[in-house]
Design an enzyme around this catalytic site. Structure first.
Site, short mmCIF file in Angstrom:
data_model
loop_
_atom_site.label_atom_id
_atom_site.label_comp_id
_atom_site.label_asym_id
_atom_site.label_seq_id
_atom_site.Cartn_x
_atom_site.Cartn_y
_atom_site.Cartn_z
N GLU A 119 -5.15 -5.36 10.42
CA GLU A 119 -4.62 -4.14 10.60
C GLU A 119 -4.77 -3.64 12.11
O GLU A 119 -5.24 -2.51 12.09
CB GLU A 119 -4.83 -3.39 9.32
CG GLU A 119 -4.22 -4.39 8.15
CD GLU A 119 -3.12 -2.99 7.21
OE1 GLU A 119 -2.98 -3.25 6.59
OE2 GLU A 119 -4.52 -2.11 7.40
N GLY A 153 2.44 -1.42 4.03
CA GLY A 153 2.21 0.36 4.06
C GLY A 153 4.35 0.30 4.05
O GLY A 153 4.45 0.62 2.85
N GLY A 154 4.47 1.31 4.78
CA GLY A 154 6.17 2.17 5.03
C GLY A 154 7.11 1.08 3.61
O GLY A 154 7.91 1.78 3.61
N HIS A 195 -9.13 0.83 4.25
CA HIS A 195 -8.42 1.16 5.46
C HIS A 195 -8.77 1.85 6.96
O HIS A 195 -9.18 3.02 6.37
CB HIS A 195 -7.36 1.36 4.50
CG HIS A 195 -5.95 2.00 5.05
ND1 HIS A 195 -5.59 2.95 6.59
CD2 HIS A 195 -4.96 0.69 5.02
CE1 HIS A 195 -4.02 1.95 6.43
NE2 HIS A 195 -3.36 0.83 6.03
N GLY A 222 3.13 1.90 10.56
CA GLY A 222 3.39 2.58 10.95
C GLY A 222 3.60 3.02 11.64
O GLY A 222 4.50 4.60 12.33
N GLU A 262 -7.10 4.25 8.00
CA GLU A 262 -6.38 5.88 7.72
C GLU A 262 -7.55 6.48 6.93
O GLU A 262 -8.84 7.52 6.52
CB GLU A 262 -5.87 6.51 6.80
CG GLU A 262 -4.49 5.72 7.60
CD GLU A 262 -3.09 5.92 6.90
OE1 GLU A 262 -2.89 5.61 5.52
OE2 GLU A 262 -2.11 4.69 7.34
N ASN A 318 0.87 -1.51 -0.04
CA ASN A 318 0.45 0.41 0.04
C ASN A 318 0.89 1.58 0.26
O ASN A 318 1.79 1.95 1.19
CB ASN A 318 -1.13 -0.41 1.37
CG ASN A 318 -1.66 1.51 1.65
OD1 ASN A 318 -1.85 2.12 0.20
ND2 ASN A 318 -2.38 0.86 2.16
N TRP A 319 0.86 1.73 -1.07
CA TRP A 319 2.13 3.00 -0.86
C TRP A 319 1.59 4.70 -0.54
O TRP A 319 2.03 5.82 -0.44
CB TRP A 319 2.09 3.34 -2.54
CG TRP A 319 3.52 1.96 -3.26
CD1 TRP A 319 3.91 0.76 -2.49
CD2 TRP A 319 3.73 2.26 -4.40
NE1 TRP A 319 4.11 0.45 -3.29
CE2 TRP A 319 4.57 0.67 -4.57
CE3 TRP A 319 3.74 2.68 -5.83
CZ2 TRP A 319 5.03 -0.16 -5.79
CZ3 TRP A 319 4.12 2.07 -6.35
CH2 TRP A 319 5.29 1.12 -6.75
N LYS A 320 0.03 4.23 -0.43
CA LYS A 320 -0.72 5.05 0.53
C LYS A 320 -0.01 6.61 -0.41
O LYS A 320 -0.16 6.35 -1.98
CB LYS A 320 -0.10 5.73 1.65
CG LYS A 320 -0.28 4.15 2.76
CD LYS A 320 0.19 4.71 3.82
CE LYS A 320 0.01 2.95 4.84
NZ LYS A 320 0.01 3.20 6.49
N SER A 348 2.88 -2.25 10.33
CA SER A 348 5.16 -2.84 10.89
C SER A 348 5.35 -3.96 10.41
O SER A 348 6.57 -4.17 11.46
CB SER A 348 4.50 -2.40 12.60
OG SER A 348 4.59 -0.99 12.45
C1 PEP Z 1 -0.98 0.30 5.90
O1 PEP Z 1 -0.36 0.75 5.93
O2 PEP Z 1 -2.04 -0.83 6.21
C2 PEP Z 1 0.54 -0.64 6.71
C3 PEP Z 1 0.23 -2.00 7.36
O3 PEP Z 1 1.31 0.48 7.27
P1 PEP Z 1 2.66 -0.05 7.85
O4 PEP Z 1 3.12 -1.67 7.24
O5 PEP Z 1 3.82 1.13 7.86
O6 PEP Z 1 2.82 0.11 9.31
#
Ligand code: PEP
Length: 252
Positions: free
Chosen positions: A166, A234-235, A94, A172, A96, A9-11, A213
């Site tokens: 999640e 994500g990151g 998601h 994050g 967010e 997920n590049w957001k 994470s």
């Molecule tokens: C996400 O954005 O769905 C996510 C899991 O982010 P991260 O891996 O950065 O925690």
């Protein structure tokens, strides 16, 4: 045997030029990985560029959202059929979007129906906040979100879904859940409600990712859990070497 699926997920992090560059960096190594479904989810404005690079590679493309109405006066929104011109997957609900953009269990459910009707595979995100976790409400929150997201579906459609558990406090933050606890939440409060509503076969067929994470150092510990079928990343998905290492960790 469920095929693991790892999605990045590049957001809201890439221009089309940047997305093209990151896709180039990923392509050869991602293509070489066998036995793992691999998906990139860039921003809407990058979908066309990335879809051209992914053509015939076996790597899937996903959007990060859609709107449930098929068309009309919904300024700024993107319909399922528009997403399906480029993508095979779409992230829905998601945390967010739930936290900042008014996404609710009800809108998640409408989006799941719209995605399936357009032939897309939804990646449905569920998970409790830190406050809910500390108040002992994880079971209640996660099972409520799962039941609401799947409301009104046929059992046959359920096995096409991907669900991403999640925990919001892990996204994050560098604070991942423990693999054993994540596995237990998925078994009891993701697969459990699906079994109750749609039967054991659907509950065992649906693929459930862990997200929050995930890094190269902890990926294998999550992906080797019996109820975890890959991850939503994500990151670490923005760093080619890290994402490739995480995808490789899903090969077992
Ligand atoms: C996400 O954005 O769905 C996510 C899991 O982010 P991260 O891996 O950065 O925690």
């Amino acid at each position: 045997m469920r095929t693991p699926i790892v999605a990045g997920n590049w957001k809201m992090n890439n221009t089309a030029a940047e997305a093209r560059r990151l896709t180039y960096e990923l392509l050869t190594d991602l293509q070489a990985v066998q036995g793992v479904e691999r998906v990139l989810c860039p921003p809407f404005t990058c979908l066309q560029a990335v879809s051209e690079l992914l053509h015939d590679t076996g790597i899937g493309l996903g959007a990060q959202n859609l709107h449930w109405e098929p068309k009309g006066a919904y300024t700024g929104e993107v319909a399922a059929a528009m997403v399906a011109e480029f993508c095979q997957y779409v992230i829905i609900g998601h945390s967010e979007r739930r936290a900042y953009f008014g996404e609710t269990d009800e809108t998640v459910n409408k989006k799941v129906h719209a995605a399936l009707n357009a032939g897309l595979t939804p990646i449905i995100c569920v998970g409790e906040t830190l406050e809910e976790n500390q108040a002992g409400q994880t079971a209640e929150v996660v099972s409520r979100q799962v039941n609401a997201a799947l409301h009104g579906l046929e059992a046959g459609a359920v096995s096409r879904l991907i669900i991403a558990y999640e925990p919001v406090w892990a996204i994050g933050t560098g604070l991942a859940a423990t693999p054993e606890i994540a596995n237990q939440v998925i078994a009891d409060h993701v697969r459990g409600p699906i079994a109750a509503a749609f039967g054991d076969q659907a509950a065992q067929a649906v693929r459930v990712q862990y997200g929050g994470s995930v890094k190269p150092a902890n990926a294998r510990a999550f992906f080797s859990q019996p109820d975890i079928d890959g991850g939503l990343i994500g990151g670490a998905s923005l760093k080619a070497a890290d994402f490739i290492a995480i995808v490789r960790a899903a090969t077992g």
